[in-house]
Enzyme design. Structure first.
Site, mmCIF file in Angstrom:
data_model
loop_
_atom_site.group_PDB
_atom_site.id
_atom_site.type_symbol
_atom_site.label_atom_id
_atom_site.label_comp_id
_atom_site.label_asym_id
_atom_site.label_seq_id
_atom_site.Cartn_x
_atom_site.Cartn_y
_atom_site.Cartn_z
ATOM 1 N N CYS A 100 0.859 -1.187 0.000
ATOM 2 C CA CYS A 100 0.000 0.000 0.000
ATOM 3 C C CYS A 100 0.890 1.230 0.000
ATOM 4 O O CYS A 100 1.907 1.263 0.703
ATOM 5 C CB CYS A 100 -0.882 -0.019 1.253
ATOM 6 S SG CYS A 100 -1.987 1.394 1.377
ATOM 7 N N HIS A 142 -9.224 -4.014 -1.276
ATOM 8 C CA HIS A 142 -8.182 -3.171 -0.665
ATOM 9 C C HIS A 142 -8.569 -1.698 -0.756
ATOM 10 O O HIS A 142 -8.486 -0.958 0.236
ATOM 11 C CB HIS A 142 -6.842 -3.430 -1.380
ATOM 12 C CG HIS A 142 -5.713 -2.585 -0.865
ATOM 13 N ND1 HIS A 142 -4.639 -3.123 -0.188
ATOM 14 C CD2 HIS A 142 -5.493 -1.239 -0.933
ATOM 15 C CE1 HIS A 142 -3.821 -2.137 0.160
ATOM 16 N NE2 HIS A 142 -4.304 -0.988 -0.302
ATOM 17 N N GLU A 143 -9.005 -1.272 -1.949
ATOM 18 C CA GLU A 143 -9.308 0.154 -2.139
ATOM 19 C C GLU A 143 -10.563 0.567 -1.387
ATOM 20 O O GLU A 143 -10.608 1.643 -0.786
ATOM 21 C CB GLU A 143 -9.423 0.484 -3.632
ATOM 22 C CG GLU A 143 -8.129 0.285 -4.423
ATOM 23 C CD GLU A 143 -6.926 1.010 -3.830
ATOM 24 O OE1 GLU A 143 -7.105 2.055 -3.186
ATOM 25 O OE2 GLU A 143 -5.796 0.513 -4.010
ATOM 26 N N HIS A 146 -10.036 1.293 2.199
ATOM 27 C CA HIS A 146 -9.530 2.640 2.509
ATOM 28 C C HIS A 146 -10.682 3.608 2.811
ATOM 29 O O HIS A 146 -10.528 4.531 3.616
ATOM 30 C CB HIS A 146 -8.723 3.199 1.333
ATOM 31 C CG HIS A 146 -7.291 2.758 1.305
ATOM 32 N ND1 HIS A 146 -6.381 3.117 2.264
ATOM 33 C CD2 HIS A 146 -6.600 2.002 0.404
ATOM 34 C CE1 HIS A 146 -5.189 2.598 1.969
ATOM 35 N NE2 HIS A 146 -5.303 1.911 0.846
HETATM 36 NI NI NI Z 1 -3.675 1.023 -0.123
#
Ligand code: NI
Length: 177
Positions: A100, A142-143, A146
């Site tokens: 990341c 993953h995104e 966030h």
């Molecule tokens: Ni990331």
């Protein structure tokens, strides 16, 4: 073009749920996406979320080229995804290494669901509605994490599989993030 500073793990804003976007196709939104892309490309990232440049709003961009980090990954189409939702299609998970831009120089082994359906909008309010699997599904999780205030180290099950790239993969040339 504006390359913005990337917030690193430890910044409280990265742990905060991001706000919805209510207005599409605005100069503000287009500028935000341009800045995210410039920043992502400059850092050689596979994806980036608006909170990573300090903007707590539900915008992510990912895909568009074979990632140096994941050369065996199937190609993920370039995507601007706003106000996303995810539905997992089954309980199947698989482990994979993740990095990341907000956790520079490190990798961790993260379990992710393998099959999912996601929806959202692009910057023109066109609906995005996809059923995906594998690496594409991993990137989306993953995104979208966030935008919920979750960083991948929070999902690692075995912290022995979390470390610095040069120690985990000695002798291999792996881009920093
Ligand atoms: Ni990331």
């Amino acid at each position: 073009m504006a390359i913005r500073p990337i917030l690193k793990m430890g910044e409280p804003l990265l742990l905060k749920p991001a706000d919805l976007i209510y207005e599409f196709d605005t100069p503000y939104l287009h500028q935000l996406i341009t800045d995210m892309l410039d920043t992502m490309k400059h850092a050689n990232g596979a994806g980036i979320a608006a909170p990573q440049i300090g903007v707590s709003q539900q915008v992510v961009v990912f895909g568009g080229s074979k990632s140096q980090r994941y050369p065996d990954a199937n190609e993920v189409p370039f995507t601007v995804l706003i106000n996303p939702t995810i539905n997992f299609l089954n309980d199947e998970q698989e482990d994979g290494w993740e990095g990341c831009l907000s956790v520079p120089g490190m990798r961790g082994m993260v379990p992710r669901c393998t099959h999912l359906h996601y929806q959202g909008f692009d910057q023109y309010a066109q609906v995005i509605d996809r059923t995906v699997s594998g690496f594409h599904a991993r990137v989306v999780q993953h995104e979208v994490d966030h935008l919920r205030g979750i960083l991948y180290p929070m999902r690692i099950r075995d912290l022995r599989q979390f470390g610095f790239i040069d120690s985990l993969f000695p002798g291999q040339v792996i881009s920093d993030d």
